[in-house]
Design an enzyme around this catalytic site. Structure first.
Site, PDB file in Angstrom:
ATOM      1  N   CYS A  47       0.867  -1.174   0.000  1.00 51.88           N
ATOM      2  CA  CYS A  47       0.000   0.000   0.000  1.00 51.88           C
ATOM      3  C   CYS A  47       0.902   1.222   0.000  1.00 51.88           C
ATOM      4  O   CYS A  47       2.108   1.112   0.165  1.00 51.88           O
ATOM      5  CB  CYS A  47      -0.857   0.045   1.253  1.00 51.88           C
ATOM      6  SG  CYS A  47      -1.833  -1.436   1.498  1.00 51.88           S
ATOM      7  N   ASN A  73       0.971   0.437   6.186  1.00 52.24           N
ATOM      8  CA  ASN A  73       1.392  -0.430   5.090  1.00 52.24           C
ATOM      9  C   ASN A  73       2.154  -1.578   5.718  1.00 52.24           C
ATOM     10  O   ASN A  73       3.149  -1.350   6.407  1.00 52.24           O
ATOM     11  CB  ASN A  73       2.294   0.354   4.128  1.00 52.24           C
ATOM     12  CG  ASN A  73       2.950  -0.539   3.095  1.00 52.24           C
ATOM     13  OD1 ASN A  73       2.380  -1.549   2.696  1.00 52.24           O
ATOM     14  ND2 ASN A  73       4.151  -0.180   2.683  1.00 52.24           N
ATOM     15  N   GLU A 133      10.090 -13.113 -23.931  1.00 54.71           N
ATOM     16  CA  GLU A 133       9.177 -11.983 -23.736  1.00 54.71           C
ATOM     17  C   GLU A 133       9.849 -10.634 -23.953  1.00 54.71           C
ATOM     18  O   GLU A 133       9.250  -9.733 -24.536  1.00 54.71           O
ATOM     19  CB  GLU A 133       8.601 -12.011 -22.308  1.00 54.71           C
ATOM     20  CG  GLU A 133       7.553 -13.073 -22.087  1.00 54.71           C
ATOM     21  CD  GLU A 133       7.077 -13.126 -20.640  1.00 54.71           C
ATOM     22  OE1 GLU A 133       5.868 -13.134 -20.424  1.00 54.71           O
ATOM     23  OE2 GLU A 133       7.915 -13.156 -19.715  1.00 54.71           O
ATOM     24  N   LYS A 166      -0.147  -7.422 -19.887  1.00 54.94           N
ATOM     25  CA  LYS A 166       0.034  -7.911 -18.511  1.00 54.94           C
ATOM     26  C   LYS A 166      -1.056  -8.900 -18.139  1.00 54.94           C
ATOM     27  O   LYS A 166      -0.810  -9.911 -17.492  1.00 54.94           O
ATOM     28  CB  LYS A 166      -0.002  -6.699 -17.566  1.00 54.94           C
ATOM     29  CG  LYS A 166       0.174  -7.043 -16.109  1.00 54.94           C
ATOM     30  CD  LYS A 166       1.631  -7.257 -15.798  1.00 54.94           C
ATOM     31  CE  LYS A 166       1.896  -7.822 -14.433  1.00 54.94           C
ATOM     32  NZ  LYS A 166       3.106  -8.662 -14.418  1.00 54.94           N
TER      33      LYS A 166
HETATM   34  C1  G6P Z   1       0.049 -12.895 -19.600  1.00 59.17           C
HETATM   35  C2  G6P Z   1       1.288 -12.216 -19.047  1.00 59.17           C
HETATM   36  C3  G6P Z   1       2.217 -13.242 -18.378  1.00 59.17           C
HETATM   37  C4  G6P Z   1       1.452 -14.037 -17.346  1.00 59.17           C
HETATM   38  C5  G6P Z   1       0.209 -14.705 -17.935  1.00 59.17           C
HETATM   39  C6  G6P Z   1      -0.664 -15.316 -16.866  1.00 59.17           C
HETATM   40  O1  G6P Z   1       0.376 -13.671 -20.692  1.00 59.17           O
HETATM   41  O2  G6P Z   1       1.978 -11.524 -20.068  1.00 59.17           O
HETATM   42  O3  G6P Z   1       3.291 -12.577 -17.770  1.00 59.17           O
HETATM   43  O4  G6P Z   1       2.292 -15.021 -16.794  1.00 59.17           O
HETATM   44  O5  G6P Z   1      -0.592 -13.714 -18.599  1.00 59.17           O
HETATM   45  O6  G6P Z   1      -1.135 -14.292 -16.051  1.00 59.17           O
HETATM   46  P1  G6P Z   1      -1.837 -14.522 -14.660  1.00 59.17           P
HETATM   47  O7  G6P Z   1      -2.305 -13.147 -14.252  1.00 59.17           O
HETATM   48  O8  G6P Z   1      -2.996 -15.451 -14.903  1.00 59.17           O
HETATM   49  O9  G6P Z   1      -0.853 -15.088 -13.729  1.00 59.17           O
END
Ligand code: G6P
Length: 600
Positions: free
Chosen positions: A2, A99, A481, A595
């Site tokens: 936080c 926090n 990646e 993400k």
């Molecule tokens: C996306 C992201 C990855 C991640 C995957 C699963 O592909 O780019 O970095 O590992 O999703 O995400 P999660 O939120 O389900 O762990």
């Protein structure tokens, strides 16, 4: 994770606090609030993003020149108005923003209830203002009461306290969670991170563990909490821009988050209590267990599979979420453990729905309190990694692995592992954060050199066995990646069944060799690659005589095989990061990736 912030001075506190909160939103953003002191405590707080709350409640309108504020990333208790900070004691005289995690809040709550205190939230934090007011009722002043309170708190905290009875000051205390103080002209600031105060002052004092400080417009005095001894410290003058400060001086969020892993692991292990016990019970009753996940979370699932087989003598299947409905069958005795840091990955949510329709029970492990997966699950478990900004998952992987290793030890204890042995393992796992810190600083200079050497490679192969195999998969994923170099992870024994044909003079092969009985067989696989001319980089225990047989040797301090993922992944993450920087690419924003992937 936080964000907290506070102000004492001649200006109106609320507008300044609102501005500072916005700069801290990257630390958490599910709820926020401000408390100011002006004759009494004035509080505005709610769930939601700061700009939404401000639109609704007009946060900056609060009166007074003293105030504290908080932006939350929920840990104990869902995002809601009642759970948002600041929290007040039941008499409404003491306000706290916090926090961290208070481990013994349940027992403190019970104690305080007996003394007439009422609780309105589900948070661990609410015991703090109540404990302070409990001591103030005994006639102690605010500072004394805070010191008495900290003696009784177990866990981690950075907190700021305002009180109507001593209205011209804010007192802050720090144990483990970060806290900085800003010195202005006739005013003083506090915050979790430097960016929050940088537009007002560049003169910063970092509060150390076990210290408290009293902030008044005229001065900041720092003391040791335990002894009350005064601490003299010269402020540092920060020359960072606001953006640099948000990254805490790291050039990228990716690197910052790699270095935050020890804290993410420590916080996760510390917070895993009641929910973990429920999960253990559920898994022990299951006839069939599937761990489902995508991407990095899938690699954590694989670590869990190996750990459960080795330690708890349990056989589970780790399945990629998008493949689940094609290949798995469920019934009423099936348990699904869904791992997803975001809690929003469509493939994982879909697999969970399919499993539920077949009668399975669902547990989840996530970093996002209140996310979609939590609404689909019978049991909700959390990691405490704080918001991860970088697209590549690093600290959430470490936190997931730590949680899952703890789970494996608990399951093993329920099955056949002697209690004393399990307790010993739990204790040693608790110490892994320090070992992670040592690896992070120990290997980085060497990894940087390797990055310069290998940044022009077209292919990189990674080999591992047993618990080392998910690690090389995760290492290869990091490389793909952000470096965009073709990287392939192989179970080391499988190399000879095809992929060896691709390895010739100078092909980089990274061998991850954690301690354990597979080490000898790994040595054989390294020789196979070397015989084809590969340049082998080994990540292995320091002192391993493999050092004399490979081209590069990255030493890792001794640890048990079971905990090795938390140490051995670090050089792989750092290598991907530093190659990316060598290539002039942005590790925080890789091409074509998101993400959180909310489409199937
Ligand atoms: C996306 C992201 C990855 C991640 C995957 C699963 O592909 O780019 O970095 O590992 O999703 O995400 P999660 O939120 O389900 O762990």
């Amino acid at each position: 994770m936080c964000g907290i912030v506070g102000y004492v001075g001649a200006r109106r506190a609320a507008p300044l606090l609102l501005d500072a909160l916005k700069r801290l939103e990257y630390r958490g953003y599910d709820s926020a609030g401000i408390a100011t002191v002006f004759k009494k405590l004035h509080v505005k707080k709610d769930k939601g993003r700061i700009h939404e709350i401000d639109r609704k409640l007009k946060l900056a309108d609060l009166p007074g020149n003293v105030g504290i504020a908080h932006t939350r990333w929920a840990t104990h208790g869902k995002p809601s108005r009642a759970n948002a900070h600041p929290h007040l004691d039941s008499s409404g005289k003491v306000a706290v923003v916090h926090n961290g995690i208070i481990e013994n809040y349940l027992e403190l709550r019970q104690f305080l209830r007996k003394h007439g205190h009422r609780f309105v939230s589900e948070t661990d934090t609410e015991v703090i203002p109540n404990l302070i007011s409990y001591f103030m009722h005994q006639g102690k002043n605010l500072e004394r009461s805070i010191r008495e309170t900290t003696k009784r708190l177990k866990g981690s905290y950075a907190m700021a306290i305002a009180c109507v009875e001593e209205p011209d000051k804010i007192i802050v205390v720090r144990k483990e969670s970060p806290l900085i103080l800003g010195i202005g002209n006739g005013e003083a600031f506090l915050a979790s991170d430097i960016p929050a105060v940088l537009s007002h002052t560049k003169r910063i004092l970092v509060l150390e563990n076990g210290e408290m400080a009293v902030l008044t417009p005229a001065k900041i005095s720092i003391k040791r909490i335990a002894s009350g001894a005064v601490v003299k410290r010269k402020p540092m003058v920060v020359t960072w821009t606001a953006e640099m400060a948000e990254k805490m001086g790291y050039p990228h969020f990716t690197l910052k988050e790699i270095f935050q892993q020890p804290d993410a692991v420590r916080d996760t292990l510390r917070a895993a209590t009641g929910e973990l016990e429920k999960l253990v019970k559920l898994l022990l009753k299951a006839e069939r267990i599937y761990i489902i996940a995508c991407g990095t979370s899938y690699h954590a699932a694989l670590v869990c599979k190996y750990a459960l087989a080795k330690l708890a003598d349990m056989s589970v299947e780790a399945v990629i979420s998008s493949e689940f409905q094609e290949s798995c069958r469920v019934d009423g005795k099936t348990v699904i453990l869904a791992i997803t840091q975001s809690g929003e990955t469509a493939d994982t949510l879909k697999a969970v729905q399919v499993a539920k329709a077949g009668g399975a029970k669902v547990a989840c492990l996530t970093n996002a309190v209140g996310s979609s997966i939590t609404r689909e699950s019978n049991i909700v478990c959390h990691i405490y990694a704080g918001p991860e900004v970088s697209v590549v998952a690093t600290k959430t992987f470490a936190a997931q692995v730590a949680y899952l290793l703890l789970l494996a030890i608990h399951l093993a204890r329920e099955r056949s592992l002697p209690k004393s042995k399990a307790d010993e393992l739990i204790k040693r796992l608790g110490g892994i954060s320090d070992a992670m810190r040592a690896v992070l600083t120990g290997v980085e200079p060497q990894v940087k050199k390797l990055a310069r050497r290998y940044c022009s490679a077209e292919h990189i192969y990674l080999i591992g066995r047993g618990i080392g195999y998910p690690l090389v998969m995760e290492g290869a994923l990091k490389l793909k990646e952000i470096t965009y170099i073709h990287s392939e992870a192989m179970p080391a024994g499988e190399l000879k069944h095809g992929t060896l044909a691709l390895i010739d003079q100078g092909t980089p092969v990274i061998a991850v060799v954690p301690p354990g009985e597979s080490r000898v067989r790994m040595a054989g696989n390294v020789e196979e690659a070397k015989a084809r001319g590969a340049t082998v980089i080994a990540v292995a225990e320091e002192g391993d005589d493999m050092k004399g047989h490979v081209d590069e040797f990255i030493p890792i301090p001794p640890t048990e095989e079971l905990f090795s993922p938390l140490l051995y992944i670090i050089p792989l993450q750092l290598l991907a990061y530093h190659i990316t920087v060598e290539l002039g690419q942005d590790p925080d924003r890789p091409r074509s990736l998101a993400k959180s992937v909310t489409v199937e």
